[in-house]
Design a protein around this motif. Structure first.
Motif, PDB file in Angstrom:
ATOM      1  N   THR A 281       0.809  -1.221   0.000  1.00  0.00           N
ATOM      2  CA  THR A 281       0.000   0.000   0.000  1.00  0.00           C
ATOM      3  C   THR A 281       0.834   1.259   0.000  1.00  0.00           C
ATOM      4  N   VAL A 282       1.824   1.336   0.876  1.00  0.00           N
ATOM      5  CA  VAL A 282       2.551   2.602   1.058  1.00  0.00           C
ATOM      6  C   VAL A 282       3.301   3.021  -0.204  1.00  0.00           C
ATOM      7  N   PRO A 283       4.111   2.152  -0.835  1.00  0.00           N
ATOM      8  CA  PRO A 283       4.786   2.599  -2.062  1.00  0.00           C
ATOM      9  C   PRO A 283       3.819   2.929  -3.198  1.00  0.00           C
ATOM     10  N   LEU A 284       2.739   2.135  -3.333  1.00  0.00           N
ATOM     11  CA  LEU A 284       1.784   2.412  -4.404  1.00  0.00           C
ATOM     12  C   LEU A 284       1.056   3.727  -4.169  1.00  0.00           C
ATOM     13  N   ALA A 285       0.706   4.011  -2.920  1.00  0.00           N
ATOM     14  CA  ALA A 285       0.072   5.290  -2.610  1.00  0.00           C
ATOM     15  C   ALA A 285       1.025   6.447  -2.883  1.00  0.00           C
ATOM     16  N   ALA A 286       2.304   6.253  -2.547  1.00  0.00           N
ATOM     17  CA  ALA A 286       3.287   7.301  -2.831  1.00  0.00           C
ATOM     18  C   ALA A 286       3.413   7.552  -4.330  1.00  0.00           C
ATOM     19  N   LEU A 287       3.363   6.476  -5.121  1.00  0.00           N
ATOM     20  CA  LEU A 287       3.415   6.647  -6.572  1.00  0.00           C
ATOM     21  C   LEU A 287       2.195   7.393  -7.097  1.00  0.00           C
ATOM     22  N   LEU A 288       1.021   7.104  -6.543  1.00  0.00           N
ATOM     23  CA  LEU A 288      -0.184   7.828  -6.960  1.00  0.00           C
ATOM     24  C   LEU A 288      -0.049   9.322  -6.692  1.00  0.00           C
ATOM     25  N   VAL A 289       0.597   9.663  -5.597  1.00  0.00           N
ATOM     26  CA  VAL A 289       0.752  11.073  -5.251  1.00  0.00           C
ATOM     27  C   VAL A 289       1.828  11.733  -6.099  1.00  0.00           C
ATOM     28  N   GLU A 290       2.977  11.069  -6.220  1.00  0.00           N
ATOM     29  CA  GLU A 290       4.125  11.706  -6.857  1.00  0.00           C
ATOM     30  C   GLU A 290       4.083  11.632  -8.376  1.00  0.00           C
ATOM     31  N   ASP A 291       3.637  10.514  -8.922  1.00  0.00           N
ATOM     32  CA  ASP A 291       3.668  10.329 -10.372  1.00  0.00           C
ATOM     33  C   ASP A 291       2.285  10.140 -10.981  1.00  0.00           C
ATOM     34  N   GLY A 292       1.223  10.269 -10.181  1.00  0.00           N
ATOM     35  CA  GLY A 292      -0.126  10.037 -10.673  1.00  0.00           C
ATOM     36  C   GLY A 292      -1.061  11.189 -10.382  1.00  0.00           C
ATOM     37  N   PRO A 293      -2.327  10.897 -10.157  1.00  0.00           N
ATOM     38  CA  PRO A 293      -3.325  11.965  -9.992  1.00  0.00           C
ATOM     39  C   PRO A 293      -3.186  12.762  -8.700  1.00  0.00           C
ATOM     40  N   GLY A 294      -2.487  12.225  -7.690  1.00  0.00           N
ATOM     41  CA  GLY A 294      -2.295  12.985  -6.471  1.00  0.00           C
ATOM     42  C   GLY A 294      -3.024  12.410  -5.270  1.00  0.00           C
ATOM     43  N   TYR A 295      -3.083  13.198  -4.195  1.00  0.00           N
ATOM     44  CA  TYR A 295      -3.693  12.755  -2.951  1.00  0.00           C
ATOM     45  C   TYR A 295      -5.152  12.310  -3.101  1.00  0.00           C
ATOM     46  N   PRO A 296      -6.004  13.011  -3.862  1.00  0.00           N
ATOM     47  CA  PRO A 296      -7.399  12.567  -3.964  1.00  0.00           C
ATOM     48  C   PRO A 296      -7.537  11.141  -4.456  1.00  0.00           C
TER      49      PRO A 296
END
Length: 407
Positions: free
Chosen positions: A353-368
């Motif tokens: 969860t943690v690395p994938l969530a970080a990727l969503l924030v840094e390289d994807g749509p973001g926190y939402p």
């Protein structure tokens, strides 16, 4: 010393053990700002933060089997001693790779607390008090996170090595307390030549509780791993203020776990309250995703902080109920292995969860997007939690808990 006094003493030591372990396993996100200052990207930090969790995954089943065979006191002391030594190594490591390997070992050692301290609660407390006792014990997770939130950003002002050294000292001190104060609870005697106790996994209850808890790990770790960084980067809070806020919030999380445990004692069921708690998590984290989408142009920093606080409290609330259910369904002969398996599948989910969530924030749509994905996982958990009829049909069901509590 009366049995009642000894019971609460062992619960207190179990709580301290979980505080020390969870400060290591779940507190590293509060070093995010310091690790950024040392030149690491958010993706690299996500891997480093996940290293203790990966250590848990690799060792939990082994610790559970050792606790079932050799007892809780030896396992708790040995595991926290290993964690203390590994964190001392992380404090002086010269490269991120070396730090990550030491943190992996620290997570493996501290995993002993999850497998063995639950057995202490099962052995020292009657069924009518187990929800309360396990809720108190499980409060160690948010308290440990709160201690880390308050202390680690400040300790890391001079470098992350000081923070790792402080975590090492906490594990070492707790290991000493365990050696002095803990005694293994009495176990049922097995007559000579009796067949081994059959596996509790012949019924679907444990499988479904494991699966639902793994889904609920997703919102818990997304909020825990990203909440601090979200407050600092998106809402404009300082690192010190955000850490202090989340430290206070951890007390609310501890109270939520305690309340959920008492609720399950009075309800005479673990799975009914677990399903309702999962539904509440889905709603609250979905609300946080909406808040994140509106930040920073629409909502004030105080409103953003309120959403993070509510989500932080809600996402930790179901954990103690699930642990109580697992311990009861497994029974004394299987509790260490079942709790080890429960933590293993949970932490596999957390590690991913943690690395994938970080990727969503840094390289994807973001926190939402990260928060929305977490809400979906909680919603799926609602359907996976077993029904009360399934729970009542299994050998370890707490059918009498509610009636006894009412008397």
């Amino acid at each position: 010393m009366t049995p009642g006094t000894a019971r609460w003493r062992h619960l207190g030591v179990s709580l301290l053990g979980l505080v020390a372990a969870c400060a290591v396993q779940n507190g590293l996100p509060f070093l995010t700002v310091a690790l950024r200052a040392e030149g690491l990207s958010l993706s690299a930090i996500g891997l480093l933060v996940s290293a203790p969790t990966a250590g848990l995954v690799l060792s939990l089943l082994a610790w559970g089997a050792l606790a079932d065979r050799y007892g809780e006191r030896r396992v708790l002391g040995a595991g926290l001693g290993i964690a203390a030594a590994a964190l001392a190594g992380a404090a002086v490591a010269a490269t991120p790779l070396a730090t990550g390997l030491w943190l992996l070992l620290a997570g493996a050692g501290s995993a002993s607390v999850h497998a063995a301290s639950g057995r202490l609660v099962l052995g020292w407390f009657p069924a009518t008090q187990r929800g309360l006792a396990m809720g108190i014990r499980q409060a160690g997770q948010p308290i440990g996170v709160g201690v880390a939130a308050f202390a680690l950003p400040r300790l890391a002002d001079g470098g992350t090595g000081t923070a790792f050294a402080a975590l090492a000292a906490g594990c070492a001190a707790t290991a000493v307390l365990i050696g002095v104060l803990v005694r293994d609870p009495a176990r049922p005697r097995t007559p000579a030549g009796a067949p081994p106790v059959p596996s509790p996994y012949r019924t679907p209850v444990l499988w479904r509780v494991h699966a639902a808890s793994t889904l609920l790990v997703v919102p818990q770790f997304v909020v825990a791993a990203l909440g601090f960084d979200f407050l600092v980067r998106a809402a404009g809070w300082s690192a010190g203020a955000a850490g202090a806020l989340l430290a206070v919030t951890a007390l609310g999380g501890a109270a939520a776990r305690l309340g959920a445990g008492v609720w399950s004692d009075r309800a005479g069921s673990r799975v009914g309250p677990l399903r309702l708690a999962a539904a509440a998590v889905a709603v609250v984290v979905a609300g946080l995703a909406v808040v994140a989408a509106l930040t920073p142009d629409v909502l004030a920093p105080a409103a953003v902080a309120a959403a993070v606080v509510v989500a932080t409290v809600a996402t930790v609330s179901p954990n103690g109920i699930a642990f109580t259910s697992v311990a009861e369904q497994a029974g004394s002969a299987w509790a260490g292995r079942a709790l080890g398996a429960h933590n293993t599948v949970q932490n596999v989910g957390a590690t991913l969860t943690v690395p994938l969530a970080a990727l969503l924030v840094e390289d994807g749509p973001g926190y939402p997007a990260a928060f929305a994905a977490a809400a979906v996982a909680a919603a799926l958990a609602v359907g996976v939690v077993p029904g009360r009829a399934v729970e009542a049909g299994s050998p370890g069901a707490p059918q009498a808990v509610g009636a006894a509590a009412a008397r």
